[in-house]
Design a protein around this motif. Structure first.
Motif, PDB file in Angstrom:
ATOM      1  N   LEU A  64      -6.378  -9.721   0.532  1.00  0.00           N
ATOM      2  CA  LEU A  64      -5.815 -10.832   1.276  1.00  0.00           C
ATOM      3  C   LEU A  64      -6.909 -11.587   2.025  1.00  0.00           C
ATOM      4  CD1 LEU A  64      -2.665  -9.033   2.721  1.00  0.00           C
ATOM      5  CD2 LEU A  64      -2.898 -10.322   0.588  1.00  0.00           C
ATOM      6  N   PHE A  65      -6.744 -12.889   2.110  1.00  0.00           N
ATOM      7  CA  PHE A  65      -7.695 -13.751   2.811  1.00  0.00           C
ATOM      8  C   PHE A  65      -6.959 -14.482   3.921  1.00  0.00           C
ATOM      9  CE2 PHE A  65      -9.641 -13.093  -1.287  1.00  0.00           C
ATOM     10  CZ  PHE A  65     -11.008 -13.126  -1.056  1.00  0.00           C
ATOM     11  N   ARG A  66      -7.672 -14.701   5.064  1.00  0.00           N
ATOM     12  CA  ARG A  66      -7.104 -15.429   6.196  1.00  0.00           C
ATOM     13  C   ARG A  66      -8.143 -16.375   6.771  1.00  0.00           C
ATOM     14  NH1 ARG A  66      -6.022 -10.324   9.306  1.00  0.00           N
ATOM     15  NH2 ARG A  66      -7.135 -11.474  10.917  1.00  0.00           N
ATOM     16  N   ASP A  67      -7.666 -17.449   7.371  1.00  0.00           N
ATOM     17  CA  ASP A  67      -8.475 -18.357   8.182  1.00  0.00           C
ATOM     18  C   ASP A  67      -7.914 -18.200   9.589  1.00  0.00           C
ATOM     19  OD1 ASP A  67      -9.751 -20.402   9.521  1.00  0.00           O
ATOM     20  OD2 ASP A  67      -9.154 -21.980   8.127  1.00  0.00           O
ATOM     21  N   GLY A  73      -3.656 -16.280   1.418  1.00  0.00           N
ATOM     22  CA  GLY A  73      -3.043 -15.699   0.229  1.00  0.00           C
ATOM     23  C   GLY A  73      -3.860 -14.556  -0.329  1.00  0.00           C
ATOM     24  N   ALA A  74      -3.415 -14.071  -1.478  1.00  0.00           N
ATOM     25  CA  ALA A  74      -4.100 -12.981  -2.175  1.00  0.00           C
ATOM     26  C   ALA A  74      -5.121 -13.576  -3.142  1.00  0.00           C
ATOM     27  CB  ALA A  74      -3.103 -12.119  -2.938  1.00  0.00           C
ATOM     28  N   ILE A  84     -10.860 -16.667  -3.780  1.00  0.00           N
ATOM     29  CA  ILE A  84      -9.758 -17.574  -3.465  1.00  0.00           C
ATOM     30  C   ILE A  84     -10.375 -18.924  -3.103  1.00  0.00           C
ATOM     31  CG2 ILE A  84      -9.616 -17.070  -0.986  1.00  0.00           C
ATOM     32  CD1 ILE A  84      -6.498 -17.098  -1.392  1.00  0.00           C
ATOM     33  N   ASP A  85      -9.671 -19.997  -3.406  1.00  0.00           N
ATOM     34  CA  ASP A  85     -10.132 -21.331  -3.036  1.00  0.00           C
ATOM     35  C   ASP A  85      -9.703 -21.634  -1.605  1.00  0.00           C
ATOM     36  OD1 ASP A  85     -11.261 -21.786  -5.539  1.00  0.00           O
ATOM     37  OD2 ASP A  85      -9.391 -22.576  -6.347  1.00  0.00           O
ATOM     38  N   SER A 101      -4.868  -5.141   1.268  1.00  0.00           N
ATOM     39  CA  SER A 101      -3.508  -5.032   1.769  1.00  0.00           C
ATOM     40  C   SER A 101      -3.148  -3.567   1.940  1.00  0.00           C
ATOM     41  CB  SER A 101      -2.549  -5.679   0.771  1.00  0.00           C
ATOM     42  OG  SER A 101      -1.217  -5.502   1.181  1.00  0.00           O
ATOM     43  N   GLY A 102      -2.483  -3.246   3.025  1.00  0.00           N
ATOM     44  CA  GLY A 102      -2.046  -1.878   3.254  1.00  0.00           C
ATOM     45  C   GLY A 102      -2.891  -1.174   4.291  1.00  0.00           C
TER      46      GLY A 102
END
Length: 127
Positions: A64-67, A73-74, A84-85, A101-102
């Motif tokens: 998973l990616f976050r800003d 998203g994954a 991921i873009d 994740s997890g």
């Protein structure tokens, strides 16, 4: 009787310690590194690819990616990397994260300074 109870407690504590040591040469599963495909400063409206380098992540486990607190998203996994873009919409410092994740420990973070994006047709750059 009391002596046996003490022995059981010591033995249980010793077993926990041995189990916690793991096996030599086995790395923990997770994200080792997080990078971005950019030259110079990032810019709003400019597309970038975020890449997470992975170790021992099961094939079915999503990365998973976050800003900041916003989920991106994954990522798409291919071997030992997930990508991921990302197209930043706001200027300023962004803290990007990638993690398994997890319950796997540890998220890697990357701080990116984003300026105003200038689209030059074949390229996009931050000012």
């Amino acid at each position: 009787m009391r002596h046996n109870s003490f022995l059981r407690i010591v033995t249980a504590a010793g077993a926990v310690t041995v189990i916690g040591l793991g096996f030599p040469g086995t790395a923990a599963a997770g994200v080792d590194d997080l990078s971005i495909s950019k030259f110079g400063k990032a810019g709003t409206g400019c597309p970038y690819e975020l890449t997470a380098s992975l170790t021992n992540v099961p094939p079915a486990a999503p990365i998973l990616f976050r800003d900041g607190a916003t989920a991106l998203g994954a990522g798409v996994k291919a071997g030992d990397v997930a990508t991921i873009d990302w197209t930043p919409a706001t200027t300023g410092e962004h803290t990007l994260y990638a993690g398994v994740s997890g319950p796997a420990p540890g998220w890697k973070e990357l701080k990116v300074d984003v300026g105003r994006g200038i689209d030059l047709g074949s390229t996009c750059m931050g000012m």
